[in-house]
Write a protein that holds these residues in place. Structure first.
Motif, short mmCIF file in Angstrom:
data_model
loop_
_atom_site.label_atom_id
_atom_site.label_comp_id
_atom_site.label_asym_id
_atom_site.label_seq_id
_atom_site.Cartn_x
_atom_site.Cartn_y
_atom_site.Cartn_z
N SER A 105 -5.88 -0.90 4.28
CA SER A 105 -6.71 0.00 3.46
C SER A 105 -6.00 1.31 3.12
CB SER A 105 -8.03 0.31 4.17
OG SER A 105 -7.80 1.15 5.29
N ASN A 142 0.84 -1.18 0.00
CA ASN A 142 0.00 0.00 0.00
C ASN A 142 0.87 1.23 0.00
OD1 ASN A 142 -2.35 1.49 0.05
ND2 ASN A 142 -3.24 0.34 1.75
N GLN A 151 -6.27 3.85 4.93
CA GLN A 151 -7.17 4.88 5.44
C GLN A 151 -6.70 5.38 6.80
OE1 GLN A 151 -9.87 6.12 3.64
NE2 GLN A 151 -8.86 4.90 2.07
N LEU A 152 -6.93 6.67 7.03
CA LEU A 152 -6.63 7.26 8.32
C LEU A 152 -7.63 6.73 9.34
CD1 LEU A 152 -4.97 9.41 9.90
CD2 LEU A 152 -6.77 11.03 9.31
N SER A 174 -0.73 10.69 13.28
CA SER A 174 -1.71 10.00 12.45
C SER A 174 -1.56 8.49 12.61
CB SER A 174 -1.53 10.37 10.98
OG SER A 174 -1.82 11.74 10.77
N PHE A 188 0.35 5.81 0.47
CA PHE A 188 -0.53 6.97 0.57
C PHE A 188 0.31 8.22 0.71
CE2 PHE A 188 -0.16 4.95 4.69
CZ PHE A 188 0.18 5.98 5.54
N TRP A 194 -2.75 4.99 10.78
CA TRP A 194 -3.25 4.54 9.49
C TRP A 194 -3.49 3.04 9.51
CZ3 TRP A 194 -4.00 8.32 5.89
CH2 TRP A 194 -3.35 9.54 6.11
N ASP A 195 -4.56 2.61 8.87
CA ASP A 195 -4.82 1.19 8.66
C ASP A 195 -3.90 0.73 7.55
OD1 ASP A 195 -6.34 -1.00 6.96
OD2 ASP A 195 -7.10 -1.13 9.02
#
Length: 159
Positions: free
Chosen positions: A79, A46, A81-82, A73, A48, A75-76
């Motif tokens: 995914s 992943n 996602q935050l 932060s 981001f 994060w997952d």
């Protein structure tokens, strides 16, 4: 055997190696990009990006499910996602082995947070300069910190 995961013109690369994953954060095109790599499959899982923030540290939870960045932060990993932001700004961030606590440093102080509710449990003072590394002991009872002042300190952790 050495593995090349990616060759690129990166600035300010930060790495953290978990039990089965590598997290890297670096500045590129004015943004911060975080990439998560499988150590076993030699492929990116992943990635981001965030704008206008430079991470000083990234850290994976012991189960490699959550990535924490030094801006607070969470994060997952799967995914990208935050999950939430702990509203902290620090230099270094670290998970306890049971993933219940997070320690982060802001210049020369350390704060210990309960990961479930985000509450600050303790603030530790003692270093005279910027803290550059944090690590919990395997049993979670100790937190080690290293500073640019040339000292290493051991802190008892009692949530």
């Amino acid at each position: 055997a050495e593995k090349t995961m990616r060759e690129s013109n990166l600035h300010g690369s930060i790495l953290h190696v978990g039990k089965d994953m590598l997290a890297s954060a670096f500045a590129q095109d004015g943004n911060i990009e975080v990439q998560l790599w499988s150590l076993f499959e030699n492929k990116m899982i992943n990635s981001f990006r965030e704008k206008d923030y430079f991470y000083y540290s990234v850290n994976l939870s012991s189960d490699s499910q959550i990535l924490a960045t030094s801006n607070g932060s969470l994060w997952d990993v799967k995914s990208g996602q935050l999950i939430r932001n702990l509203n902290v700004t620090g230099n270094v961030i670290a998970f306890s082995q049971d993933n219940n606590l997070i320690a982060y440093s802001n210049n020369n102080e350390i704060q210990l947070l309960d990961l479930q509710n985000g509450k600050i449990l303790n603030t530790m003072h003692g270093h005279k300069d910027l803290i550059s590394t944090l690590a919990f002991s395997a049993n979670g009872r100790w937190l080690a910190s290293g500073s640019r002042d040339g000292t290493i300190r051991l802190w008892g952790v009692t949530p």
